[in-house]
Scaffold this motif. Structure first.
Motif, mmCIF file in Angstrom:
data_model
loop_
_atom_site.group_PDB
_atom_site.id
_atom_site.type_symbol
_atom_site.label_atom_id
_atom_site.label_comp_id
_atom_site.label_asym_id
_atom_site.label_seq_id
_atom_site.Cartn_x
_atom_site.Cartn_y
_atom_site.Cartn_z
ATOM 1 N N ASN A 282 0.844 -1.157 -0.070
ATOM 2 C CA ASN A 282 0.108 0.083 -0.027
ATOM 3 C C ASN A 282 0.804 1.340 -0.021
ATOM 4 O OD1 ASN A 282 -3.175 -0.339 0.364
ATOM 5 N ND2 ASN A 282 -2.058 -2.027 1.321
ATOM 6 N N THR A 283 0.396 2.243 -0.874
ATOM 7 C CA THR A 283 0.985 3.628 -0.770
ATOM 8 C C THR A 283 0.603 4.250 0.579
ATOM 9 O OG1 THR A 283 1.052 3.765 -3.169
ATOM 10 C CG2 THR A 283 1.113 5.744 -2.039
ATOM 11 N N MET A 284 1.525 4.945 1.119
ATOM 12 C CA MET A 284 1.111 5.488 2.412
ATOM 13 C C MET A 284 1.231 6.994 2.087
ATOM 14 S SD MET A 284 0.175 3.102 4.393
ATOM 15 C CE MET A 284 0.240 4.073 5.826
ATOM 16 N N SER A 285 0.480 7.743 2.886
ATOM 17 C CA SER A 285 0.684 9.293 2.963
ATOM 18 C C SER A 285 0.449 9.785 4.356
ATOM 19 C CB SER A 285 -0.555 9.870 2.151
ATOM 20 O OG SER A 285 -0.479 9.471 0.740
ATOM 21 N N TRP A 286 0.938 11.180 4.503
ATOM 22 C CA TRP A 286 0.808 11.951 5.810
ATOM 23 C C TRP A 286 -0.144 13.226 5.207
ATOM 24 C CZ3 TRP A 286 1.859 11.074 10.638
ATOM 25 C CH2 TRP A 286 2.888 10.053 10.883
ATOM 26 N N TYR A 287 -0.867 13.435 5.841
ATOM 27 C CA TYR A 287 -1.851 14.743 5.700
ATOM 28 C C TYR A 287 -1.602 15.637 7.029
ATOM 29 C CZ TYR A 287 -4.415 12.431 1.847
ATOM 30 O OH TYR A 287 -4.739 12.085 0.721
ATOM 31 N N ARG A 288 -2.306 16.779 6.977
ATOM 32 C CA ARG A 288 -2.398 17.414 8.205
ATOM 33 C C ARG A 288 -3.417 18.494 8.015
ATOM 34 N NH1 ARG A 288 2.977 21.551 7.309
ATOM 35 N NH2 ARG A 288 2.190 22.887 5.647
ATOM 36 N N GLU B 28 -4.794 18.829 4.463
ATOM 37 C CA GLU B 28 -3.876 18.912 3.266
ATOM 38 C C GLU B 28 -3.095 17.716 3.057
ATOM 39 O OE1 GLU B 28 -1.385 22.128 2.625
ATOM 40 O OE2 GLU B 28 -0.965 22.026 5.173
ATOM 41 N N LEU B 29 -2.732 17.125 1.786
ATOM 42 C CA LEU B 29 -1.841 16.141 1.784
ATOM 43 C C LEU B 29 -0.524 16.704 1.857
ATOM 44 C CD1 LEU B 29 -0.865 13.247 0.836
ATOM 45 C CD2 LEU B 29 -1.268 14.428 -1.515
ATOM 46 N N VAL B 30 0.337 16.333 2.831
ATOM 47 C CA VAL B 30 1.566 16.628 2.928
ATOM 48 C C VAL B 30 2.597 15.938 2.062
ATOM 49 C CG1 VAL B 30 3.534 16.824 4.592
ATOM 50 C CG2 VAL B 30 1.219 17.150 5.291
ATOM 51 N N ALA B 31 2.689 14.479 2.120
ATOM 52 C CA ALA B 31 3.817 13.426 1.352
ATOM 53 C C ALA B 31 3.124 12.262 1.351
ATOM 54 C CB ALA B 31 4.931 13.696 2.339
ATOM 55 N N THR B 32 3.596 11.615 0.214
ATOM 56 C CA THR B 32 3.203 10.201 -0.237
ATOM 57 C C THR B 32 4.411 9.515 -0.431
ATOM 58 O OG1 THR B 32 0.860 10.993 -0.988
ATOM 59 C CG2 THR B 32 1.750 8.900 -1.653
ATOM 60 N N ILE B 33 4.276 8.041 -0.121
ATOM 61 C CA ILE B 33 5.477 7.435 -0.675
ATOM 62 C C ILE B 33 4.886 5.981 -1.049
ATOM 63 C CG2 ILE B 33 5.406 6.202 1.724
ATOM 64 C CD1 ILE B 33 8.490 6.411 1.566
ATOM 65 N N GLY B 34 5.626 5.635 -2.364
ATOM 66 C CA GLY B 34 5.203 4.421 -2.976
ATOM 67 C C GLY B 34 5.466 3.077 -2.139
ATOM 68 N N ILE B 35 5.159 1.935 -2.813
ATOM 69 C CA ILE B 35 5.421 0.732 -1.776
ATOM 70 C C ILE B 35 6.747 0.356 -1.799
ATOM 71 C CG2 ILE B 35 3.098 -0.060 -2.661
ATOM 72 C CD1 ILE B 35 4.323 -1.889 -4.640
ATOM 73 N N THR B 36 7.636 0.701 -2.443
ATOM 74 C CA THR B 36 9.036 0.408 -2.186
ATOM 75 C C THR B 36 9.647 1.421 -1.348
ATOM 76 O OG1 THR B 36 9.935 1.058 -4.081
ATOM 77 C CG2 THR B 36 8.930 -1.232 -4.060
ATOM 78 N N GLY B 37 9.305 2.376 -1.541
ATOM 79 C CA GLY B 37 9.845 3.555 -0.729
ATOM 80 C C GLY B 37 10.745 4.325 -1.935
ATOM 81 N N GLY B 38 10.799 4.057 -3.334
ATOM 82 C CA GLY B 38 11.512 4.676 -4.213
ATOM 83 C C GLY B 38 10.731 5.789 -4.913
ATOM 84 N N SER B 39 9.618 5.954 -4.605
ATOM 85 C CA SER B 39 8.700 7.085 -5.138
ATOM 86 C C SER B 39 8.268 7.989 -4.112
ATOM 87 C CB SER B 39 7.655 6.679 -6.091
ATOM 88 O OG SER B 39 6.734 7.584 -6.531
#
Length: 112
Positions: free
Chosen positions: A32-38, A46-57
């Motif tokens: 699963n892609t994971m995100s931080w919001y605030r 609002e969306l702060v940051a998103t990371i792909g499943i391997t962490g490479g994106s």
């Protein structure tokens, strides 16, 4: 039970750093892609940051680029948000999100 549990928030002065953590359980974290919001008082989430499943994106809001770094450890079902050079305008409740699940939030307060 599917859940996300954030930690690491607190009160800091402008220019200082914090590292938020979010531990996932009850679903396959590594797929699963994971995100931080605030969400600041009186403002929309609002969306702060998103990371792909391997962490490479990774992707960041313009307001935090160069200061915040999102990362993940799939062996520990954990996603992190390293926040450096914090500003008063970063004050907000920070939420972890993934697999259509939201955490309860952790409060970050930055004093000037």
């Amino acid at each position: 039970q599917v859940q996300l549990v954030e930690s690491g928030g607190g009160l800091v002065q402008a220019g200082e750093s914090l590292r938020l953590s979010c531990v996932a359980s009850g679903f396959t974290f590594r797929t699963n892609t994971m995100s931080w919001y605030r969400q600041a008082p009186g403002k929309e989430r609002e969306l702060v940051a998103t990371i792909g499943i391997t962490g490479g994106s990774t992707n960041y809001a313009d307001s935090v680029k160069g200061r915040f770094t999102i990362s993940r450890d799939n062996s520990k079902n954990t996603v992190f948000l390293q926040m450096n050079n914090l500003r008063p305008e970063d004050t907000a409740m920070y939420y972890c999100q993934g697999a259509r699940v939201w955490g309860q939030g952790t409060l970050v307060t930055v004093s000037s």
